[in-house]
Write an enzyme that holds these catalytic residues in place. Sequence first.
Site, PDB file in Angstrom:
ATOM      1  N   TYR A 224       0.848  -1.203   0.000  1.00 20.93           N
ATOM      2  CA  TYR A 224       0.000   0.000   0.000  1.00 20.93           C
ATOM      3  C   TYR A 224       0.874   1.240   0.000  1.00 20.93           C
ATOM      4  O   TYR A 224       1.847   1.306   0.746  1.00 20.93           O
ATOM      5  CB  TYR A 224      -0.919   0.022   1.227  1.00 20.93           C
ATOM      6  CG  TYR A 224      -2.364  -0.102   0.805  1.00 20.93           C
ATOM      7  CD1 TYR A 224      -2.955   0.909   0.052  1.00 20.93           C
ATOM      8  CD2 TYR A 224      -3.111  -1.235   1.103  1.00 20.93           C
ATOM      9  CE1 TYR A 224      -4.257   0.786  -0.388  1.00 20.93           C
ATOM     10  CE2 TYR A 224      -4.422  -1.357   0.660  1.00 20.93           C
ATOM     11  CZ  TYR A 224      -4.985  -0.342  -0.084  1.00 20.93           C
ATOM     12  OH  TYR A 224      -6.260  -0.458  -0.523  1.00 20.93           O
TER      13      TYR A 224
ATOM     14  N   GLU B 182      -0.557   4.803  -0.516  1.00 25.72           N
ATOM     15  CA  GLU B 182      -1.362   6.008  -0.730  1.00 25.72           C
ATOM     16  C   GLU B 182      -0.552   7.244  -0.348  1.00 25.72           C
ATOM     17  O   GLU B 182       0.225   7.209   0.601  1.00 25.72           O
ATOM     18  CB  GLU B 182      -2.639   5.943   0.123  1.00 25.72           C
ATOM     19  CG  GLU B 182      -3.670   5.009  -0.486  1.00 25.72           C
ATOM     20  CD  GLU B 182      -4.841   4.762   0.449  1.00 25.72           C
ATOM     21  OE1 GLU B 182      -4.627   4.073   1.454  1.00 25.72           O
ATOM     22  OE2 GLU B 182      -5.939   5.252   0.163  1.00 25.72           O
TER      23      GLU B 182
ATOM     24  N   ASP C 114      -7.080  15.424 -23.643  1.00 29.95           N
ATOM     25  CA  ASP C 114      -7.136  13.990 -23.362  1.00 29.95           C
ATOM     26  C   ASP C 114      -6.487  13.281 -24.552  1.00 29.95           C
ATOM     27  O   ASP C 114      -7.095  13.115 -25.603  1.00 29.95           O
ATOM     28  CB  ASP C 114      -8.612  13.572 -23.206  1.00 29.95           C
ATOM     29  CG  ASP C 114      -8.756  12.082 -22.934  1.00 29.95           C
ATOM     30  OD1 ASP C 114      -7.735  11.367 -22.922  1.00 29.95           O
ATOM     31  OD2 ASP C 114      -9.909  11.642 -22.745  1.00 29.95           O
TER      32      ASP C 114
ATOM     33  N   THR D 259      -4.035   7.529 -21.410  1.00 32.37           N
ATOM     34  CA  THR D 259      -3.825   6.121 -21.059  1.00 32.37           C
ATOM     35  C   THR D 259      -2.371   5.797 -21.379  1.00 32.37           C
ATOM     36  O   THR D 259      -1.683   6.563 -22.067  1.00 32.37           O
ATOM     37  CB  THR D 259      -4.698   5.180 -21.912  1.00 32.37           C
ATOM     38  OG1 THR D 259      -4.333   5.364 -23.287  1.00 32.37           O
ATOM     39  CG2 THR D 259      -6.174   5.459 -21.738  1.00 32.37           C
TER      40      THR D 259
ATOM     41  N   LYS E 103      -2.626   2.346 -25.123  1.00 33.42           N
ATOM     42  CA  LYS E 103      -3.104   2.414 -26.512  1.00 33.42           C
ATOM     43  C   LYS E 103      -1.882   2.609 -27.423  1.00 33.42           C
ATOM     44  O   LYS E 103      -1.002   1.772 -27.401  1.00 33.42           O
ATOM     45  CB  LYS E 103      -4.173   3.490 -26.633  1.00 33.42           C
ATOM     46  CG  LYS E 103      -5.405   3.171 -25.745  1.00 33.42           C
ATOM     47  CD  LYS E 103      -6.536   4.152 -25.891  1.00 33.42           C
ATOM     48  CE  LYS E 103      -7.690   3.786 -24.961  1.00 33.42           C
ATOM     49  NZ  LYS E 103      -8.781   4.777 -25.020  1.00 33.42           N
TER      50      LYS E 103
HETATM   51  C1  LIG Z   1      -9.729   5.064 -24.046  1.00 38.00           C
HETATM   52  C2  LIG Z   1     -10.025   6.453 -23.685  1.00 38.00           C
HETATM   53  C3  LIG Z   1     -10.235   6.815 -22.343  1.00 38.00           C
HETATM   54  C4  LIG Z   1     -10.425   5.814 -21.229  1.00 38.00           C
HETATM   55  O1  LIG Z   1      -9.417   4.934 -20.990  1.00 38.00           O
HETATM   56  P1  LIG Z   1      -9.675   3.675 -20.016  1.00 38.00           P
HETATM   57  O2  LIG Z   1      -8.292   3.233 -19.681  1.00 38.00           O
HETATM   58  O3  LIG Z   1     -10.458   2.697 -20.802  1.00 38.00           O
HETATM   59  O4  LIG Z   1     -10.407   4.154 -18.816  1.00 38.00           O
HETATM   60  C5  LIG Z   1     -10.393   8.158 -22.047  1.00 38.00           C
HETATM   61  N1  LIG Z   1     -10.350   9.094 -23.003  1.00 38.00           N
HETATM   62  C6  LIG Z   1     -10.163   8.771 -24.306  1.00 38.00           C
HETATM   63  C7  LIG Z   1     -10.134   9.870 -25.330  1.00 38.00           C
HETATM   64  C8  LIG Z   1     -10.014   7.446 -24.693  1.00 38.00           C
HETATM   65  O5  LIG Z   1      -9.868   7.144 -25.980  1.00 38.00           O
END
Ligand SMILES: *Cc1c(COP(=O)(O)O)cnc(C)c1O
Length: 480
Positions: A66, A68, A243, A272, A275
């Site tokens: 842990y 935090e 994002d 993320t 991806k």
């Molecule tokens: C995939 C994605 C997310 C979320 O990612 P997770 O790991 O599945 O929670 C957020 N914003 C965008 C633009 C995404 O393509």
Amino acid sequence: MSDLAATASSAYAQALSVIESVEPRISGAIRSELDDQRASLKLIASENYASLATLLTMGNWLSDKYAEGTIGHRFYAGCQNIDTVESVAAEHARELFGSEYAYVQPHSGIDANLVAYWAILNTRIESPTLARLGAKNVNDLSHSDWEALRREFNSQRVMGMSLDAGGHLTHGFRHNISGKMFEQLSYGTDPETGLIDYDQLLATAREFKPLVIVAGYSAYPRRVNFARMREIADAVGATLFVDMAHFAGLVAGKVFTGEENPVPYADIVASTTHKSLRGPRGGFVLATKEYSDAVDKGCPMVLGGPLSHVMAAKAVAFAEARTPDFQAYAQKVADNAHALAEGLMKRGVKLVTDGTDNHLVLLDVTTSFGLTGRQAESALLDSGVVTNRNSIPRDPNGAWYTSGVRIGTPALTSRGFGADEFDRVAELMVDVLKQTTPVTASNGQPGKAKYSLADGVADRTKASAAELLDANPLYPGLEL
Ligand SMILES: *Cc1c(COP(=O)(O)O)cnc(C)c1O
């Protein structure tokens, strides 16, 4: 390289035998997943294959601790090794993206976005409300003050890209908490070109006066001009939140530079790691100094204990992304998407925006083949081609059946596919879709779900896909 694969082969074989001694169904599922991944022509734009080093970093006792809090300020004793892990991961993230601050605790992309939203509210909800409540920031508020603040938060406004134009659920969609935390207005794309219309966006923002403008997408096949987004945010006093969950690999790999690189322009960036960036499943946030203190409060505001084994794997993946090899990979991802788009268009397929300049391609299968996205996705899957259906702007078939199929190049590029292979993929896809016909529904209307595929197409396509896959093995040298 092959030495490493041989070492990994025995490491995995032994690890699986340990798991098998407790629950053989799980070791069996892990083995089968490798077989399935190896045998599928994976065109899902949000998926990839992490390196063996990244994957191996996750299976150990870092998971048991842990931690935090933040580096050097933990709510648990004995976190010196986790401090090392988190510091190294954050250092790599800062250097890789050239950001002032990096927070690597978020467990996923959605968590990273929640941390970012709370950091923005925490930083931006200032004077009148807080002064009235006698507090410097939201962390100083008493429980009863929160009632007033909740109303204040909820009357704040966010502008993000609409879902059908390629935005994400977390950009203010009504069934996501972002749509409850904020009053939301979305921006779409130009009906003619399919591109973001920055002048229109500015005009809308001037009227709506959002606290936050979100830039970024999951299904928009084009680059974004973040300098322009910054100007728009500045013109209306909004925080610019980017994002980059989908395209972080193209930023890390220096394919998106100058005005296409969000980091120098955004106040706060979330992403993320799994991806196009090709790391472990997880998230992170980059921020300017102004927002960094609030981002650091991600735990306990939004997160619990960090996944230290995943933070370690993020450090490994970020280190990999800082190499020339990764930059070459990222450039190939974009070049391959271009080849895939050209291959589809020269065979008569209508693409949203008539092409791509990032890692993804969005087919309009209704205009091109008279199919719904759902029918096309299923027929392709029957033929061994893994894609996902997706809305297109102003989708006539709605968000469930859709009119689009989204595909991307990060995963197959990791296997070594080049432009020729992607042209062949385009040929196979068109062959399948041309021989798929909608089956009339019981009410006599053209069906949106059922379809029939001409005899032999599925088997023939699977065989051709297998040839491509065999020539470009996944985890070459890994014997399991
Ligand atoms: C995939 C994605 C997310 C979320 O990612 P997770 O790991 O599945 O929670 C957020 N914003 C965008 C633009 C995404 O393509």
